[in-house]
Design a protein around this motif. Structure first.
Motif, PDB file in Angstrom:
ATOM      1  N   UNK A 112       0.859  -1.183   0.000  1.00  0.00           N
ATOM      2  CA  UNK A 112       0.000   0.000   0.000  1.00  0.00           C
ATOM      3  C   UNK A 112       0.892   1.229   0.000  1.00  0.00           C
ATOM      4  N   UNK A 113       0.698   2.088  -0.990  1.00  0.00           N
ATOM      5  CA  UNK A 113       1.540   3.269  -1.179  1.00  0.00           C
ATOM      6  C   UNK A 113       0.729   4.522  -0.869  1.00  0.00           C
ATOM      7  N   UNK A 114       1.205   5.331   0.082  1.00  0.00           N
ATOM      8  CA  UNK A 114       0.523   6.584   0.363  1.00  0.00           C
ATOM      9  C   UNK A 114       0.418   6.865   1.839  1.00  0.00           C
ATOM     10  N   UNK A 115       0.297   8.154   2.184  1.00  0.00           N
ATOM     11  CA  UNK A 115       0.298   8.557   3.591  1.00  0.00           C
ATOM     12  C   UNK A 115      -0.990   9.243   4.023  1.00  0.00           C
ATOM     13  N   UNK A 116      -1.988   9.260   3.159  1.00  0.00           N
ATOM     14  CA  UNK A 116      -3.223   9.959   3.493  1.00  0.00           C
ATOM     15  C   UNK A 116      -4.217   9.096   4.240  1.00  0.00           C
ATOM     16  N   UNK A 117      -5.367   9.674   4.502  1.00  0.00           N
ATOM     17  CA  UNK A 117      -6.382   8.984   5.289  1.00  0.00           C
ATOM     18  C   UNK A 117      -6.914   7.757   4.552  1.00  0.00           C
ATOM     19  N   UNK A 118      -6.987   7.818   3.214  1.00  0.00           N
ATOM     20  CA  UNK A 118      -7.458   6.646   2.460  1.00  0.00           C
ATOM     21  C   UNK A 118      -6.479   5.488   2.598  1.00  0.00           C
ATOM     22  N   UNK A 119      -5.178   5.781   2.540  1.00  0.00           N
ATOM     23  CA  UNK A 119      -4.175   4.725   2.681  1.00  0.00           C
ATOM     24  C   UNK A 119      -4.302   4.035   4.024  1.00  0.00           C
ATOM     25  N   UNK A 120      -4.497   4.813   5.082  1.00  0.00           N
ATOM     26  CA  UNK A 120      -4.571   4.238   6.419  1.00  0.00           C
ATOM     27  C   UNK A 120      -5.871   3.473   6.604  1.00  0.00           C
ATOM     28  N   UNK A 121      -6.967   4.008   6.096  1.00  0.00           N
ATOM     29  CA  UNK A 121      -8.244   3.299   6.205  1.00  0.00           C
ATOM     30  C   UNK A 121      -8.178   1.957   5.489  1.00  0.00           C
ATOM     31  N   UNK A 123       0.306  -1.086  11.663  1.00  0.00           N
ATOM     32  CA  UNK A 123       0.572   0.304  11.304  1.00  0.00           C
ATOM     33  C   UNK A 123       2.095   0.521  11.328  1.00  0.00           C
ATOM     34  N   UNK A 124       2.753  -0.105  10.380  1.00  0.00           N
ATOM     35  CA  UNK A 124       4.214  -0.071  10.309  1.00  0.00           C
ATOM     36  C   UNK A 124       4.615   0.550   8.978  1.00  0.00           C
ATOM     37  N   UNK A 125       5.191   1.723   9.072  1.00  0.00           N
ATOM     38  CA  UNK A 125       5.569   2.457   7.864  1.00  0.00           C
ATOM     39  C   UNK A 125       6.978   2.075   7.414  1.00  0.00           C
ATOM     40  N   UNK A 126       7.146   1.883   6.094  1.00  0.00           N
ATOM     41  CA  UNK A 126       8.453   1.607   5.504  1.00  0.00           C
ATOM     42  C   UNK A 126       8.769   2.708   4.494  1.00  0.00           C
ATOM     43  N   UNK A 127      10.044   2.955   4.222  1.00  0.00           N
ATOM     44  CA  UNK A 127      10.396   3.973   3.229  1.00  0.00           C
ATOM     45  C   UNK A 127       9.969   3.552   1.835  1.00  0.00           C
ATOM     46  N   UNK A 128       9.858   4.513   0.959  1.00  0.00           N
ATOM     47  CA  UNK A 128       9.429   4.250  -0.407  1.00  0.00           C
ATOM     48  C   UNK A 128      10.447   3.369  -1.120  1.00  0.00           C
ATOM     49  N   UNK A 129       9.954   2.446  -1.915  1.00  0.00           N
ATOM     50  CA  UNK A 129      10.842   1.577  -2.677  1.00  0.00           C
ATOM     51  C   UNK A 129      11.529   2.360  -3.798  1.00  0.00           C
ATOM     52  N   UNK A 130      12.639   1.812  -4.294  1.00  0.00           N
ATOM     53  CA  UNK A 130      13.397   2.456  -5.365  1.00  0.00           C
ATOM     54  C   UNK A 130      12.838   2.123  -6.745  1.00  0.00           C
ATOM     55  N   UNK A 131      12.354   0.898  -6.897  1.00  0.00           N
ATOM     56  CA  UNK A 131      11.836   0.498  -8.201  1.00  0.00           C
ATOM     57  C   UNK A 131      10.913  -0.701  -8.024  1.00  0.00           C
ATOM     58  N   UNK A 132      10.185  -0.989  -9.092  1.00  0.00           N
ATOM     59  CA  UNK A 132       9.267  -2.123  -9.117  1.00  0.00           C
ATOM     60  C   UNK A 132       9.875  -3.204  -9.994  1.00  0.00           C
ATOM     61  N   UNK A 181      -2.095   1.897  -5.071  1.00  0.00           N
ATOM     62  CA  UNK A 181      -1.632   3.283  -5.045  1.00  0.00           C
ATOM     63  C   UNK A 181      -2.696   4.170  -4.392  1.00  0.00           C
ATOM     64  N   UNK A 182      -2.458   4.573  -3.154  1.00  0.00           N
ATOM     65  CA  UNK A 182      -3.340   5.503  -2.443  1.00  0.00           C
ATOM     66  C   UNK A 182      -2.654   6.865  -2.468  1.00  0.00           C
ATOM     67  N   UNK A 183      -2.431   7.354  -3.675  1.00  0.00           N
ATOM     68  CA  UNK A 183      -1.580   8.516  -3.891  1.00  0.00           C
ATOM     69  C   UNK A 183      -2.353   9.772  -4.288  1.00  0.00           C
ATOM     70  N   UNK A 184      -3.620   9.771  -4.023  1.00  0.00           N
ATOM     71  CA  UNK A 184      -4.393  10.978  -4.189  1.00  0.00           C
ATOM     72  C   UNK A 184      -4.861  11.260  -5.604  1.00  0.00           C
TER      73      UNK A 184
END
Length: 371
Positions: free
Chosen positions: A181-190, A262-271, A291-294
């Motif tokens: 799950x990618x993103x830091x907003x309320x949708x990502x957390x929900x 609820x464990x956050x990891x840094x963004x990956x470098x590539x897919x 992608x919960x990227x808005x």
């Protein structure tokens, strides 16, 4: 074909657009081009409800964040487990009929253009089914139709499934899988809280998280609106609420934390074909990348006006373009959430009514329900 002439064209019939239409009716405008003071509402959707009709199935009335009811008519009572995408479109439908707003749909606006060089002249709204000539345009197209997908190296090689929250339906479709799950907003957390109950989750965000110890109360909401208002006044892209306030604890965050997910990891470098490559070199397996990227403002049709700044935004103050005051942008910047949509619709109409060339009475609002 000649353009139909009205005083105001409202583009979009979500919360902000319907609020504007309501206040136009209160000010004596009518949804009839032949009226002395006229307006029309154009909506690209096939049916009422704005973006609510497309929200994910599991979004219940008890979990809808920050609903502010449309002016003049409350949301009918609904059980906490009722689906928001069932309750709210029906409510919008009744609202349009109750106040006789005569929304025209489906009508997709292709462009908004100046008719001539006169800065107080008329604007032309071009659609696939004809054109409208207006003294003012209230743009209320929101963001739902423009989900933002960041570009990452290797995205095209991934063998699993990638989707945006725009296309999310329910957690059950991911049962037994591993979901990044990618993103830091309320949708990502929900959705992290929801999906982690049936699947293994791995949560990544581009930046370190800044948690605000206070709740998202009235003071926090006012601060969020003020922060985004300042950005759009400068012509910067609106940005998200959390970009100016940080994250606030809510029921989903607390639930996910209590269950240890609820464990956050840094963004990956590539897919890569089987997952995502992290900055430390390890490969995290993934079946799904969510992608919960808005979203971005749905305003490509405004391009002919040439209002976009070098920074990528449009200069707006109090919901009105600073560079072409015939244009109002509501559902943009601070009013793109339910927090400010009603106020934005009211303030746009108030500005139209106080224009030196417009003298408008404010009769009692009549609806089809109360005569």
């Amino acid at each position: 074909m000649d353009a139909a002439r009205v005083d105001v064209v409202v583009v979009g019939a979500g919360q902000a657009g319907l609020s504007a239409a309501y206040h136009l009716r209160r000010r004596g405008f009518e949804p009839d081009p032949a009226a002395t003071r006229s307006f029309v509402v154009l909506d690209a959707e096939d049916s009422p409800g704005g973006a609510w009709q497309h929200r994910w199935e599991s979004l219940r009335m008890e979990t809808v964040n920050g609903i502010h009811e449309l002016p003049g008519f409350a949301v009918p009572p609904a059980g906490p487990r009722a689906s928001a995408r069932d309750v709210l479109p029906a409510y919008f439908d009744e609202y349009e009929r109750r106040f006789d707003l005569s929304v025209r749909r489906p009508v997709r606006v292709a462009s908004v253009e100046r008719e001539d060089a006169d800065p107080r002249g008329r604007l032309r709204v071009v659609t696939g089914s004809g054109s409208w000539s207006a003294r003012w345009v209230v743009n209320a197209t929101g963001t739902w139709r423009r989900p933002f997908w960041p570009r990452y190296p290797g995205a095209g090689t991934f063998r699993g499934r990638q989707l945006h929250v725009h296309d999310y339906v329910s957690a059950e479709e991911f049962a037994g899988q591993r979901v990044v799950i990618v993103g830091a907003g309320i949708s990502a957390i929900q959705l992290l809280d929801e999906i982690s109950r049936v699947a293994e989750t791995f949560w990544v965000t581009r930046d370190e998280l800044r948690w605000d110890a206070g709740g998202f109360d009235t003071a926090a909401r006012i601060a969020a609106i003020a922060g985004v208002e300042e950005r759009v006044r400068q012509g910067l892209p609106p940005g998200s609420v959390i970009s100016v306030t940080g994250l606030h604890w809510n029921r989903w965050a607390e639930s996910a934390q209590a269950r240890g997910v609820l464990v956050r990891h840094p963004m990956f470098d590539r897919i890569e074909p089987d997952g995502v490559r992290m900055p430390d070199g390890r490969l995290e397996h993934a079946d799904v990348i969510l992608w919960a990227t808005g979203f971005r403002a749905d305003i490509p049709h405004l391009a002919p006006l040439g209002l976009r700044t070098a920074a990528g935004g449009i200069r707006v103050a109090n919901g009105r373009s600073l560079d072409d005051p015939r244009l109002f942008l509501i559902g943009y910047g601070p009013s793109q959430s339910t927090v400010g949509a009603n106020r934005a619709g009211r303030d746009a109409v108030r500005a139209i009514a106080s224009d030196p060339g417009e003298s408008v009475r404010s009769p009692r609002l009549r609806s089809s329900a109360v005569r």
